[in-house]
Design a protein around this motif. Structure first.
Motif, mmCIF file in Angstrom:
data_model
loop_
_atom_site.group_PDB
_atom_site.id
_atom_site.type_symbol
_atom_site.label_atom_id
_atom_site.label_comp_id
_atom_site.label_asym_id
_atom_site.label_seq_id
_atom_site.Cartn_x
_atom_site.Cartn_y
_atom_site.Cartn_z
ATOM 1 N N THR A 1 -2.931 8.454 -8.842
ATOM 2 C CA THR A 1 -3.384 7.313 -9.644
ATOM 3 C C THR A 1 -2.196 6.692 -10.387
ATOM 4 O O THR A 1 -2.003 5.479 -10.390
ATOM 5 C CB THR A 1 -4.455 7.761 -10.671
ATOM 6 O OG1 THR A 1 -5.479 8.464 -9.982
ATOM 7 C CG2 THR A 1 -5.045 6.585 -11.422
ATOM 8 N N LYS B 1 0.828 -1.210 0.000
ATOM 9 C CA LYS B 1 0.000 0.000 0.000
ATOM 10 C C LYS B 1 0.864 1.263 0.000
ATOM 11 O O LYS B 1 1.689 1.469 0.893
ATOM 12 C CB LYS B 1 -0.937 -0.009 1.197
ATOM 13 C CG LYS B 1 -2.028 -1.078 1.079
ATOM 14 C CD LYS B 1 -3.281 -0.651 1.807
ATOM 15 C CE LYS B 1 -4.345 -1.718 1.874
ATOM 16 N NZ LYS B 1 -4.748 -2.291 0.621
ATOM 17 N N LYS C 1 -11.711 6.014 -5.181
ATOM 18 C CA LYS C 1 -10.912 4.955 -4.552
ATOM 19 C C LYS C 1 -9.719 5.481 -3.751
ATOM 20 O O LYS C 1 -9.091 4.736 -3.004
ATOM 21 C CB LYS C 1 -10.400 3.993 -5.638
ATOM 22 C CG LYS C 1 -11.485 3.111 -6.214
ATOM 23 C CD LYS C 1 -11.233 1.669 -5.825
ATOM 24 C CE LYS C 1 -12.410 0.742 -5.904
ATOM 25 N NZ LYS C 1 -13.423 1.014 -6.913
ATOM 26 N N ILE C 2 -9.369 6.753 -3.970
ATOM 27 C CA ILE C 2 -8.217 7.296 -3.236
ATOM 28 C C ILE C 2 -8.717 8.059 -2.007
ATOM 29 O O ILE C 2 -9.384 9.074 -2.115
ATOM 30 C CB ILE C 2 -7.364 8.210 -4.144
ATOM 31 C CG1 ILE C 2 -6.884 7.418 -5.374
ATOM 32 C CG2 ILE C 2 -6.188 8.794 -3.374
ATOM 33 C CD1 ILE C 2 -6.120 8.243 -6.385
ATOM 34 N N VAL D 1 -3.079 4.414 -2.754
ATOM 35 C CA VAL D 1 -4.440 4.199 -2.236
ATOM 36 C C VAL D 1 -4.870 5.357 -1.343
ATOM 37 O O VAL D 1 -6.031 5.482 -0.986
ATOM 38 C CB VAL D 1 -4.558 2.868 -1.442
ATOM 39 C CG1 VAL D 1 -4.347 1.680 -2.368
ATOM 40 C CG2 VAL D 1 -3.589 2.831 -0.266
ATOM 41 N N ASN E 1 -0.126 4.550 -8.330
ATOM 42 C CA ASN E 1 -0.875 3.462 -7.680
ATOM 43 C C ASN E 1 -1.078 3.665 -6.191
ATOM 44 O O ASN E 1 -1.043 2.695 -5.411
ATOM 45 C CB ASN E 1 -0.168 2.112 -7.898
ATOM 46 C CG ASN E 1 -0.200 1.689 -9.340
ATOM 47 O OD1 ASN E 1 -1.241 1.821 -9.995
ATOM 48 N ND2 ASN E 1 0.928 1.228 -9.855
#
Ligand code: ADP
Length: 170
Positions: free
Chosen positions: A80, A4, A113-114, A85, A83
């Motif tokens: 994004t 992550k 999603k973030i 989170v 990648n």
């Protein structure tokens, strides 16, 4: 399990112990933390991106899962691309709250999603910011309790007698 990553964006002009406190906490929660200098053409930073990167690298050397980078444009685009989170933000006094809430909600609208994760620094750093450090240092005062050694040195060089900067408010 997938690693992550979190992005910690900001101006970092220059990095302070408040920022480092947040980095420490973020590194405890995430596998990889990218300290990302936002290159904002409307701001006139005291230090160049390269100088800021060097100061951040030097002062976070002992933390393993940190990376230092810079980006232009939209933060969620960058996050994004990397990648990530999560976006990390530091929350100090209530004055940060409204602006930060607005940003976090807008970023969530753009990329659901973030998540934005707010971390509180140690009380000692609650009123610390880069601008106040620059003001105090510009008068030749000691800022070694507020910023890492490399920043103390850079500020001394910048504000050595004979140099004139017009950002003074105090
Ligand atoms: P900005 O992004 O507003 O230009 P900075 O680059 O100084 O501000 O800060 C980047 C992030 O670090 C922001 O989330 C800010 O709230 C946080 N931050 C700055 N100083 C401190 C501090 N002393 N304690 C905790 N968080 C801080």
């Amino acid at each position: 399990m997938k690693k992550k990553t979190a992005v910690y964006p900001g101006t970092f002009d220059p990095i302070t112990f408040g920022h480092i406190d947040i980095v420490d906490r973020a590194c405890y929660l995430f596998d990889h933390v990218i300290i990302a200098i936002a290159e904002n053409p409307s701001k006139q930073p005291l230090f160049s991106v390269e100088e800021r990167k060097d100061m951040i690298r030097e002062s976070t050397r002992s933390i393993e899962n940190v990376e230092v980078d810079a980006f232009e444009g939209l933060l969620v685009e960058y996050a994004t691309l990397r990648n990530a989170v999560a976006i990390i933000r530091g929350l100090r006094a209530v004055t940060d709250f409204e602006y930060e809430l607005q940003m976090a909600l807008m970023n969530r609208n753009l990329r659901d999603k973030i998540a934005t994760v707010f971390l509180m620094p140690h009380e000692e750093y609650i009123y610390l910011n880069s601008s106040i450090v620059k003001e105090v240092a510009s008068f030749g005062e000691d800022v070694s309790r507020l910023v890492p050694e490399i920043v103390v040195r850079k500020l001394k060089e910048t504000y050595s007698p004979g140099t004139h900067h017009s950002t003074r408010r105090l």
